[in-house]
Motif scaffolding. Sequence first.
Motif, short mmCIF file in Angstrom:
data_model
loop_
_atom_site.label_atom_id
_atom_site.label_comp_id
_atom_site.label_asym_id
_atom_site.label_seq_id
_atom_site.Cartn_x
_atom_site.Cartn_y
_atom_site.Cartn_z
N ILE A 52 -4.79 1.86 -7.74
CA ILE A 52 -4.95 2.82 -6.85
C ILE A 52 -4.01 2.76 -5.66
N THR A 53 -3.64 1.69 -5.23
CA THR A 53 -2.78 1.72 -4.11
C THR A 53 -1.30 2.30 -4.19
N THR A 54 -0.61 1.98 -5.66
CA THR A 54 0.42 2.66 -6.02
C THR A 54 0.30 3.98 -6.12
N THR A 55 -0.61 4.83 -6.65
CA THR A 55 -0.51 6.18 -6.81
C THR A 55 -0.66 6.69 -5.58
N ARG A 56 -1.47 6.03 -4.44
CA ARG A 56 -1.77 6.61 -3.05
C ARG A 56 -0.43 6.67 -2.41
N LYS A 57 0.38 5.74 -2.60
CA LYS A 57 2.00 5.91 -2.15
C LYS A 57 2.44 7.01 -2.81
N PHE A 58 2.30 7.44 -3.88
CA PHE A 58 3.11 8.48 -4.37
C PHE A 58 2.64 9.97 -3.75
N GLN A 73 11.26 4.98 13.77
CA GLN A 73 12.07 5.60 15.15
C GLN A 73 13.48 5.85 14.55
N HIS A 74 13.77 5.35 13.34
CA HIS A 74 14.95 5.27 12.56
C HIS A 74 15.18 5.72 11.32
N VAL A 75 14.26 5.87 10.55
CA VAL A 75 14.07 6.51 9.29
C VAL A 75 12.97 7.36 9.00
N SER A 76 13.02 8.36 8.01
CA SER A 76 11.99 9.22 7.68
C SER A 76 10.90 8.45 7.12
N TYR A 77 9.39 8.90 7.33
CA TYR A 77 8.47 8.33 6.92
C TYR A 77 8.37 8.28 5.15
N PRO A 78 8.86 9.37 4.42
CA PRO A 78 9.20 8.96 3.03
C PRO A 78 9.90 7.95 2.63
N PHE A 79 10.99 7.65 3.33
CA PHE A 79 11.83 6.57 3.16
C PHE A 79 11.29 5.38 3.25
N GLN A 80 10.57 5.25 4.38
CA GLN A 80 9.77 3.92 4.69
C GLN A 80 8.55 3.68 3.81
N ALA A 81 7.97 4.67 3.32
CA ALA A 81 7.06 4.35 2.29
C ALA A 81 7.70 3.90 0.82
N LEU A 82 8.72 4.59 0.41
CA LEU A 82 9.28 4.07 -0.81
C LEU A 82 9.99 2.71 -0.49
N ALA A 83 10.55 2.42 0.44
CA ALA A 83 10.90 1.16 0.76
C ALA A 83 9.94 -0.03 0.60
#
Length: 336
Positions: free
Chosen positions: A279-285, A113-123
């Motif tokens: 697998i999970t790391t590349t999925r995040k990208f 509700q406060h940050v973008s989804y890409p930033f959340q995924a990176l964080a």
Amino acid sequence: MRSELQLAVATGGIYFFYLYYGILQERIYKPDEQDGTRFGFTLFLLSVQCLFNFALGGIMSLVLDGGRLTQKKPVSASAETAPLGLRFSGTAWLAFFSATYLAAMSCSNMALQHVSYPFQALAKSCKMVPVMLANVVLGGKSYSVTEYLIVLMITGGVVLFRLAKSKQGFGMEGNSAMGLTLLAGSLCLDGVTGSSQRLFSSEFKPSSNFLMAGMNFFSLLYVVPVVLYTGEFFAAVDYVQAHPAVTYDLIAFSVCSAVGQVFIFYSVVTLGPLATTTITTTRKFFTVLLSTILYPENQFNNGQWFAVALVFAGLGSEIVQKYARTQDKQIAKKDE
């Protein structure tokens, strides 16, 4: 199945369900296009998600494990290696890190509700930072200089991504300070959860299906009374009735969460932790990339793309290092 087919099944399942999970999670929290209202019922969403996770984990445990909960000790036995030297029964220990697991998910969802989804995924890619800290404090582990440098690379990339977003250059936007705080809290809770799970699994050897069902069962015990007491359940039902399209997103999101966990456990058992991490790391990208394609407001500038590259370069280095350690162990075993 042959190893190649196992890899294809695990990768396909994790990619499909968690990529779609990410799309749905972002869509649920976006303002409605017609009236501009936003879904803000995080605990209600978590209760639905935990219910699906518990149901599927319980079914899998009964069907695949024959109802067997552990392979070593009864869950009610006392543990010698509980966090901070405390003596927990297995049930109390499971209840403890179920609470941190639920709190971590709550913070992560509320941050949207406060940050973008890409930033959340990176964080969330910085999860290894609190996990390492918790393993040092709670588990007495030690790490190499290279591992600390990798953590610094990943963390630096996330910080650079956030700073590069500001239109004024390297500055912070005040309206997402709460989002940053929630993500920091989520990461710290992830660290406690991960470290506690590792110690618990080492002590009691639970089946993965039981662990999935048990964690979500205790999470339901925590979250359902709160949702009912605060009235969030009824408010969420009213919102869903006024916005019927959200119903599909909520159910599909919960199904993706539950089935995605099954594929992760399948990958760990058949391919091992290293392949699962890859697998999970590349999925995040691809999650980050997909979000920028679907939502124009998430487009990156050059500084942000550099930060993304820095984060995944660090994650790639971590995978390479784990692979090297695995190879060294296999060689040592052959020499014996």
